[in-house]
Design an enzyme around this catalytic site. Structure first.
Site, PDB file in Angstrom:
ATOM      1  N   HIS A 281       1.653   4.660  -2.803  1.00  0.00           N
ATOM      2  CA  HIS A 281       2.075   6.010  -2.916  1.00  0.00           C
ATOM      3  C   HIS A 281       3.640   7.073  -3.333  1.00  0.00           C
ATOM      4  O   HIS A 281       3.216   7.423  -3.559  1.00  0.00           O
ATOM      5  CB  HIS A 281       1.681   6.771  -1.487  1.00  0.00           C
ATOM      6  CG  HIS A 281       0.436   6.140  -1.002  1.00  0.00           C
ATOM      7  ND1 HIS A 281      -0.858   6.825  -1.069  1.00  0.00           N
ATOM      8  CD2 HIS A 281      -0.263   6.061   0.348  1.00  0.00           C
ATOM      9  CE1 HIS A 281      -1.600   6.976  -0.171  1.00  0.00           C
ATOM     10  NE2 HIS A 281      -1.240   6.122   0.086  1.00  0.00           N
TER      11      HIS A 281
ATOM     12  N   HIS B  44       3.653   6.971  -7.135  1.00  0.00           N
ATOM     13  CA  HIS B  44       3.323   7.930  -7.082  1.00  0.00           C
ATOM     14  C   HIS B  44       3.592   9.165  -6.990  1.00  0.00           C
ATOM     15  O   HIS B  44       3.767  10.323  -8.153  1.00  0.00           O
ATOM     16  CB  HIS B  44       1.308   8.369  -6.437  1.00  0.00           C
ATOM     17  CG  HIS B  44       0.782   8.984  -7.162  1.00  0.00           C
ATOM     18  ND1 HIS B  44      -0.698   8.981  -6.186  1.00  0.00           N
ATOM     19  CD2 HIS B  44       0.679   9.690  -8.209  1.00  0.00           C
ATOM     20  CE1 HIS B  44      -1.178  10.139  -6.942  1.00  0.00           C
ATOM     21  NE2 HIS B  44      -0.700  10.482  -7.954  1.00  0.00           N
TER      22      HIS B  44
ATOM     23  N   HIS C 172       0.259  -1.374   0.176  1.00  0.00           N
ATOM     24  CA  HIS C 172       0.150  -0.269  -0.085  1.00  0.00           C
ATOM     25  C   HIS C 172       1.325   1.523  -0.328  1.00  0.00           C
ATOM     26  O   HIS C 172       1.241   1.957  -0.946  1.00  0.00           O
ATOM     27  CB  HIS C 172      -1.124  -0.129   1.703  1.00  0.00           C
ATOM     28  CG  HIS C 172      -1.830   0.794   1.378  1.00  0.00           C
ATOM     29  ND1 HIS C 172      -3.255   0.706   1.344  1.00  0.00           N
ATOM     30  CD2 HIS C 172      -1.411   2.629   1.487  1.00  0.00           C
ATOM     31  CE1 HIS C 172      -3.546   2.320   1.397  1.00  0.00           C
ATOM     32  NE2 HIS C 172      -2.697   3.017   2.134  1.00  0.00           N
ATOM     33  N   GLU C 173       1.572   1.345   1.024  1.00  0.00           N
ATOM     34  CA  GLU C 173       2.395   2.521   1.453  1.00  0.00           C
ATOM     35  C   GLU C 173       3.860   2.326  -0.311  1.00  0.00           C
ATOM     36  O   GLU C 173       3.851   4.209  -0.189  1.00  0.00           O
ATOM     37  CB  GLU C 173       3.371   2.805   2.470  1.00  0.00           C
ATOM     38  CG  GLU C 173       2.187   2.155   3.284  1.00  0.00           C
ATOM     39  CD  GLU C 173       1.763   3.561   3.305  1.00  0.00           C
ATOM     40  OE1 GLU C 173       1.608   4.349   2.966  1.00  0.00           O
ATOM     41  OE2 GLU C 173       0.074   3.217   4.177  1.00  0.00           O
TER      42      GLU C 173
HETATM   43 ZN   LIG Z   1      -2.577   5.038   1.667  1.00  0.00          ZN
END
Ligand SMILES: [Zn+2]
Length: 683
Positions: free
Chosen positions: A472, A475, A468-469
């Site tokens: 980010h 991105h 998940h991290e």
């Molecule tokens: Zn998040």
């Protein structure tokens, strides 16, 4: 260490090149660095105000001003989250007041606002990125109260100051209350069921304190291990009570770091600020920077999902109760879920953990994104970090070796570190006159530290968190925008920010990926096929219980901020009760003080925005479905995802970016399928 060092020339926060020297930053550097930077930027703004025909170069100069402030303040704010010593915290709090004042002052600068309006009028239509930058800047002026006059303007500034201080205090209370808790135990049988990794840390902690037996703390890995695995219901209850009463008027440190009064004041001030700006309530203000169109749309979305998932969640809880053979208390649910999962899928956390040593998982994850996006990630000696556990990586293009950016990892739980996991920006990407800089990210988690002769071993949940991290992080790093305010996650509608992160989570379930991120820490053997199958079989197991919990948080947050009158503390609890009656299937005890621990909305930036997780999950599931259709490692699809979503950052509205990738607007089906809710619950 010279006591007479000049506060400006010897100030590491003011170094203009290279990575920040975290090891040299001292609390006493913060205020002089900030004051001199803010003064210089005020002078630069005064000059910008006088420009008669603002153009693109002018816009770039403004970007430099904001970037300078972030460059000095960013490392301080980061250190405050990961090594929050009392002197640093004081320096942070003092600095926060200065930065907040500066931001409000710039946001209310009418002359500057007029220049932006002028630029909006004259910018050619084909300068789409610049037009988006100007549109967001104008919006932010309005949200900072540029139109306010006299007493209202003054009051708005006061509110911004007070809110910044209250929100920081909320986080600090929660951190202190978490760090203060200890559970001392001398009888090993009282700790039966706990993983060896947790026990050995508890033994080491007891030895360090010179006491017999075990000392357990309340850091996230220990808390989760107790809830999932401790056979003693009394121990689970003690941990549950400690966790849900942190920073409140109840529980083991009752009244000592009570966030209750802060909650009421934060809600009142948010409401007042929204009314000053002409919104009905804070929820409307919050949506001004989001993809969702109106409060009704958000509430409708959450209630629709709640209606669909509650019957499933009730069924899940029914099965769990039947398995336990008795009524379940809140501290039993995770424990019996684990036992039922073990029985049904012959799969336990403890059985999987040895296959996920952190270095192996991280290496496999790097390999995956290298392949998907044509990258090369290499560890580099990390000079001057804030902790020995920190590592630094360089990311380059595989084809020509050109630089892309950098990444700090800080992955283990420790005291004076904020809980949870997050990605933050160290540097934003910049391609401005006089400033060409690649992005650098911080990736922070709270996993169990390695033991004396074992690496940190992750649960599969933690593997998913890491993915998940890292979503980010991608991105942030793969952005191709040259204006820092729109680069990476900056300027992205908040309810779309969780798209890349939740998207990447999906890979942590794919057999081909699981093979490459696993390797038994003793034998090196990757996760066997049959375990992979059982893991995937269990993916939607009890997923609906988790869904209704997320919906409970999201609806509570949103309704708190949509009220016409800001709720006081009693009304806040009453509202939470109402939401639970509507959405939840597990009713917590009266002493539960969840709001005092809800730092996403009272400490961080998710106020009237917690729904973003579910909102973006729709986008993420639907985006991943495109990969499932084409092959999850399909280079063409990955290239399109990178180009249309990751690269554009905040330079293009989120819905437009999604449609450009998917060829149509988002649909809910993929998420329902992924959560095991595509068939009717009654079947
Ligand atoms: Zn998040």
């Amino acid at each position: 260490m010279t006591a007479s060092a000049d506060p400006i020339t010897d100030n590491p926060l003011l170094a203009e090149t290279g990575l920040p020297r975290f090891d040299r930053i001292r609390p006493e550097h913060v205020e002089p660095a900030l004051r001199s930077t803010l003064d210089a930027q005020r002078a630069a703004i005064a000059e910008a105000e006088r420009v008669e025909r603002p153009d693109i170069e002018w816009l770039a100069r403004l970007e430099r001003i904001h970037d300078e402030v972030r460059r000095v303040w960013g490392p301080v704010s980061h250190l405050n989250a990961v090594v929050s010593t009392p002197p640093l915290r004081d320096a942070y709090n003092a600095g926060l007041a200065l930065v907040t004042e500066f931001n409000t002052e710039v946001g209310q600068n009418e002359a500057l606002y007029a220049r932006f309006l002028e630029l909006e009028r004259t910018l050619p239509a084909e300068r789409r990125v610049e037009r988006e930058l100007v549109a967001q800047a104008l919006r932010d002026f309005r949200l900072s109260g540029v139109a306010l006059k006299g007493r209202d303007r003054e009051r708005f500034r006061e509110i911004m100051q007070r809110l910044a201080a209250l929100q920081a205090k909320f986080e600090q209370n929660l951190m202190d209350a978490t760090d203060a808790f200890e559970h001392h135990e001398t009888r090993p049988d009282a700790l039966a069921g706990l993983p060896e990794q947790v026990l050995s840390r508890a033994r080491a902690k007891a030895a360090e304190k010179g006491v017999e037996g075990y000392v357990l703390t309340l850091d996230p890995p220990t808390y989760l291990a107790v809830m999932n695995h401790a056979r003693s219901a009394a121990l689970r209850e003690r941990y549950y009570e400690a966790w849900v009463t942190r920073a409140s008027d109840r529980g083991p440190s009752a009244g000592k770091w009570d966030n209750g009064p802060l909650i009421a004041e934060i809600l009142t001030l948010r409401h007042e600020s929204a009314r000053l700006l002409g919104f009905r309530n804070y929820a409307e203000l919050s949506l001004a920077t989001k993809m969702a169109g109106s409060p009704d749309e958000v509430i409708g979305f959450l209630r629709d999902l709640a209606r669909r998932s509650k019957p499933f969640a009730e069924r899940d809880l029914g099965e769990l109760t039947a398995h336990a053979g008795r009524r379940l208390e809140p501290w039993d649910v995770a424990y019996y879920s684990e036992r039922l999962r073990e029985q049904r899928f012959a799969l336990s956390d403890d059985e999987l953990r040895p296959y996920f040593p952190l270095p192996k998982v991280l290496g496999g994850l790097f390999g995956l994104v290298e392949r998907l996006f044509g990258l090369e990630i290499a560890e580099r000696p990390a000079a001057g970090t804030w902790h020995p556990a920190v590592a630094y990586y360089e990311i380059r293009r595989r084809d020509d070796g050109g630089p892309i950016g950098g990444l700090y990892t800080d992955l283990y739980a420790r005291p004076q570190k904020r809980g949870g996991a997050w990605m933050d920006s160290c540097f934003d990407r910049a391609r401005l006159p006089g400033l060409a800089r690649d992005p650098v990210a911080y990736l922070v988690c709270n996993f169990s530290p390695p033991g004396e002769d074992t690496p940190s071993l992750l649960t599969h949940d933690e593997v998913v968190t890491l993915f998940h991290e890292f979503g980010h992080t991608l991105h942030h790093l793969l952005t191709e925008v040259g204006y820092p305010s729109l680069a990476g996650i900056n300027g992205v509608a908040w309810d779309a920010v969780e798209l890349p992160s939740q998207f990447l989570e999906n890979y942590a379930w794919r057999p081909e990926v699981l093979k490459s991120i696993s390797g038994h820490h003793e034998t090196g053997e990757p996760l066997p096929d049959e375990k992979i199958e059982r893991l995937n079989g269990s993916r939607t197991f009890m997923e609906r219980l988790a869904t209704v919990r997320q919906l409970e948080f999201a609806l509570f947050d949103f309704l708190l901020h949509v009220a016409d009158e800001p709720p006081d503390l009693a009304r806040t609890y009453a509202l939470l009760d109402d939401v639970r009656r509507e959405v939840a299937v597990i009713r917590p005890p009266e002493y539960n003080r969840f709001p005092s621990t809800f730092s996403h909305i009272f400490g961080g930036g998710y106020a009237a925005g917690y729904y973003s997780y579910k909102w973006a999950e729709v986008l993420a599931a639907d985006a991943f479905a495109a990969f499932e259709e084409a092959g999850v490692l399909d280079p063409e699809t990955a290239g399109r995802f990178r180009r249309e979503i990751l690269a554009v950052g905040g330079s293009r509205p989120a819905l437009e970016a999604f449609v450009a990738f998917r060829g149509r607007p988002p649909e809910l089906d993929a998420l329902l399928r992924q959560s095991g809710m595509s068939e009717p619950a009654a079947a």
